[in-house]
Motif scaffolding. Structure first.
Motif, PDB file in Angstrom:
ATOM      1  N   GLY A   1       0.812  -1.215   0.000  1.00  0.00           N
ATOM      2  CA  GLY A   1       0.000   0.000   0.000  1.00  0.00           C
ATOM      3  C   GLY A   1       0.843   1.261   0.000  1.00  0.00           C
ATOM      4  N   LEU A   2       0.414   2.259  -0.781  1.00  0.00           N
ATOM      5  CA  LEU A   2       1.090   3.553  -0.850  1.00  0.00           C
ATOM      6  C   LEU A   2       0.031   4.639  -0.716  1.00  0.00           C
ATOM      7  N   TYR A   3      -0.001   5.279   0.458  1.00  0.00           N
ATOM      8  CA  TYR A   3      -1.044   6.276   0.695  1.00  0.00           C
ATOM      9  C   TYR A   3      -0.651   7.136   1.887  1.00  0.00           C
ATOM     10  N   SER A   4      -1.305   8.281   2.028  1.00  0.00           N
ATOM     11  CA  SER A   4      -0.991   9.189   3.127  1.00  0.00           C
ATOM     12  C   SER A   4      -1.279   8.511   4.459  1.00  0.00           C
ATOM     13  N   GLY A   5      -0.521   8.891   5.466  1.00  0.00           N
ATOM     14  CA  GLY A   5      -0.661   8.263   6.774  1.00  0.00           C
ATOM     15  C   GLY A   5       0.406   7.221   7.037  1.00  0.00           C
ATOM     16  N   ARG A   6       1.046   6.754   5.961  1.00  0.00           N
ATOM     17  CA  ARG A   6       2.161   5.820   6.132  1.00  0.00           C
ATOM     18  C   ARG A   6       3.456   6.620   6.204  1.00  0.00           C
TER      19      ARG A   6
ATOM     20  N   ARG B   1       6.380   3.625   3.065  1.00  0.00           N
ATOM     21  CA  ARG B   1       6.099   3.978   1.674  1.00  0.00           C
ATOM     22  C   ARG B   1       7.219   3.509   0.753  1.00  0.00           C
ATOM     23  N   LYS B   2       8.462   3.702   1.196  1.00  0.00           N
ATOM     24  CA  LYS B   2       9.604   3.253   0.392  1.00  0.00           C
ATOM     25  C   LYS B   2       9.598   1.741   0.230  1.00  0.00           C
ATOM     26  N   LYS B   3       9.293   1.035   1.308  1.00  0.00           N
ATOM     27  CA  LYS B   3       9.258  -0.421   1.244  1.00  0.00           C
ATOM     28  C   LYS B   3       8.176  -0.895   0.278  1.00  0.00           C
ATOM     29  N   ALA B   4       7.008  -0.225   0.306  1.00  0.00           N
ATOM     30  CA  ALA B   4       5.915  -0.600  -0.598  1.00  0.00           C
ATOM     31  C   ALA B   4       6.340  -0.451  -2.057  1.00  0.00           C
TER      32      ALA B   4
END
Length: 393
Positions: A282-287, A292-295
């Motif tokens: 998943g890539l979205y705000s809140g992470r 985010r990089k791992k996703a």
């Protein structure tokens, strides 16, 4: 057909491009590179996946590296500044700068999720030739006096229409005015702004930096029409996630990028996909930055076959091998459709854009079909396969 040397690109860069088997410039690169090498500021529009990043980076770096070393004073700040709206896009651009420089200069990545003190140390100790960052962090560092603009020779605004939107607009207005004020004694500053979509609002926003500059553009919808197949699959809203699972099982995408309008839905969808043994990220705000990089890394490497995202990922990211883009909602905004679809069909390859929607959304899609001059094919799932609808009666 041009080659890069015809455009004025030096062997130092053509040899580097050969490492990626890039030998022929795209249409937008043919338009933009010679003009930027001549020192002209530009606003240019071209479909996603057509090489806009290299169109401005190659001439920017070539011009700076061709100058005598003593004429580039990095104590006065970076010679090249690239501003982009998202952390992921900034990181991607920084990687491309590193690739093109090939060790001939230092690059600082200045993004909001990074450690501020480390970024300040990087600017002080490394005195980077190039800085890449998002508006908020660039503005903060500039106000603190840590990021200077008096030595700036080239400013690039990537995904300029997104920079003009509400979440970036106020910071960009202040940042632009700071750059204008601090480069008044440098009339040779070159500004290059680009996007796949450029609205009247974007032109107005860019006016202080790009006064009386013409808009250069290639065919806006060429890739949408020629390299991307557009599918429409009907589903009631409450059944969309199950339809997504069935579609993935039937289409067996190499890599599928899934969009949902609401960030809080993305995490739920990832969990449901994983519970059905689908490798999803998943890539979205809140992470946070690490998540985010791992996703993205897992999606790039193939560890995750599906990436579920809000429109955070729709702007500028170039992830090779995306075979399917799947939208779990249909926006009324034509630009949203263009940017989403543009994540596939890149670098001369073909791809599939799938819109899953209810009756209202299918009417929206029909309107977009006319506006964009594309052909949307209705599809349905039958016995585990994607097929054309069976005629009734």
């Amino acid at each position: 057909m041009h080659n890069f040397s015809d455009l004025g690109v030096l062997p130092a860069f053509t040899d580097i491009l050969m490492q990626r088997h890039i030998t022929r410039p795209t249409a937008v690169q043919c338009l933009v590179i010679p003009r930027l090498l001549e020192g002209k500021s530009l606003l240019f529009r071209s479909p996603t996946g057509t090489g806009k990043t290299f169109a401005y980076l190659i001439p920017a770096l070539q011009r700076i590296l061709a100058e005598p070393a003593d004429s580039v004073n990095l104590k006065s700040g970076p010679a090249v500044l690239v501003c982009a709206p998202t952390l992921e896009l900034c990181s991607q651009i920084k990687s491309e700068v590193d690739f093109l420089l090939n060790g001939r200069g230092k690059v600082s990545l200045l993004i909001g999720s990074g450690d501020l003190n480390r970024q300040i140390d990087s600017l002080k100790k490394n005195k980077p030739l190039v800085a890449v960052g998002n508006p908020g962090r660039l503005l903060l560092l500039a106000k603190m006096g840590k990021l200077k603009f008096t030595g700036l020779r080239f400013l690039a605004l990537d995904e300029a229409d997104r920079l003009a939107e509400k979440e970036c607009r106020e910071e960009m207005i202040t940042l632009s005015q700071l750059i204008i004020d601090r480069t008044r004694d440098n009339p040779s500053l070159i500004v290059a702004a680009n996007s796949a979509t450029v609205s009247g609002k974007t032109k107005e926003f860019l006016h202080p930096l790009l006064d009386k500059t013409e808009l250069l553009e290639t065919d806006e919808h060429e890739i949408l029409r020629e390299r991307i197949h557009h599918w429409a699959i009907f589903s009631e809203s409450r059944k969309k996630t199950q339809m997504l699972i069935s579609l993935i099982a039937a289409a067996k995408p190499k890599k599928a990028l899934v969009f949902t309008n609401r960030s809080f839905d993305a995490g739920k969808i990832v969990s449901i996909l994983q519970s059905h043994a689908i490798a999803a990220a998943g890539l979205y705000s809140g992470r946070d930055k690490i998540e985010r990089k791992k996703a993205i890394d897992n999606f790039r490497s193939g560890k995750a076959a599906v990436l579920v995202s809000s429109d955070l990922a729709a702007r500028g990211l170039d992830i090779p091998g995306i075979s399917h883009v799947i939208a779990l909602d249909v926006s009324e905004n034509r630009d949203t459709y263009i940017h989403r679809a543009g994540r596939t069909g890149r670098a001369g390859k073909t791809g599939i854009m799938v819109s899953i929607g209810d009756e209202v959304e299918m009417r929206r899609l029909a309107a977009l079909e006319k506006k964009l001059g594309i052909k949307v094919q209705p599809k349905e799932l039958f016995r585990g396969k994607v097929c054309d609808p069976v005629p009734s009666g």
